[in-house]
Design a protein around this motif. Sequence first.
Motif, PDB file in Angstrom:
ATOM      1  N   THR A  65      16.940  -0.113 -11.174  1.00 29.76           N
ATOM      2  CA  THR A  65      16.851   0.941 -10.163  1.00 29.76           C
ATOM      3  C   THR A  65      17.891   2.029 -10.416  1.00 29.76           C
ATOM      4  N   LYS A  93      16.701   1.724  -1.531  1.00 24.73           N
ATOM      5  CA  LYS A  93      16.035   0.969  -2.596  1.00 24.73           C
ATOM      6  C   LYS A  93      16.884  -0.224  -3.029  1.00 24.73           C
ATOM      7  N   SER A 108      16.240  -6.006 -11.692  1.00 26.90           N
ATOM      8  CA  SER A 108      15.604  -4.953 -10.903  1.00 26.90           C
ATOM      9  C   SER A 108      16.654  -4.071 -10.230  1.00 26.90           C
TER      10      SER A 108
END
Length: 218
Positions: A136, A106, A132
Amino acid sequence: MLARTTLNREAYKALRRAILGRKLPPGRKLIVRVLAEELGLSPTPIKEALSALEREGLVVAVPHRGYFVLEPSLEDVREIYRLREVLEGLAARLAVENNGKILPRKLEKVLQRQRKAAEQGDIESYGDLDLSFHRTLWEAASNKRLLAVAETIDGQIRLLINSSAAIPGRLPSSLAEHEAILQAVAAHDPDSAEAAMREHVQQAGRALERFLSAREMV
């Protein structure tokens, strides 16, 4: 007819989006009448939204002058980044302890997009992707209270991230620091992940402090 709570929420979302998107830049005075006309609302939900944004730290109320979009000071940066260093370091540690092979993949996907934004000089997209990357890890930490605190300072961090990404020379350093975090996560080393994250936040805070100090001297 929309309920008052719905109108308050819509006004809050619209103003918050405008602030974080720089349509209402730092230092801008927020005039209730003007905002009400632009959003097609009465002054009441605008006032409620501004109060909520003040509590969130995105807006400041100056006595006898009104509301203004936060223009981060050196002291703001120091306070936010000291808190952020501890919070994000813990998030990185917990994320590694709680997750296996999925998390590195990810993070790598986000980092690939960051590299592309950096190559294109797209500072706005880079700032969004920076957040982001960190989000995460917040979510992977699997700690509801940590996530709640992170969400609380999300807006202030976004303002500062957008500012720090624009500092000359900072963007390549930021990418390298994210690479180090990813390597520690991929190695499933919580100590190294926390250390790499704390170093990243420290460097970002120092760069922003130097930038603001130099600007104040002009």
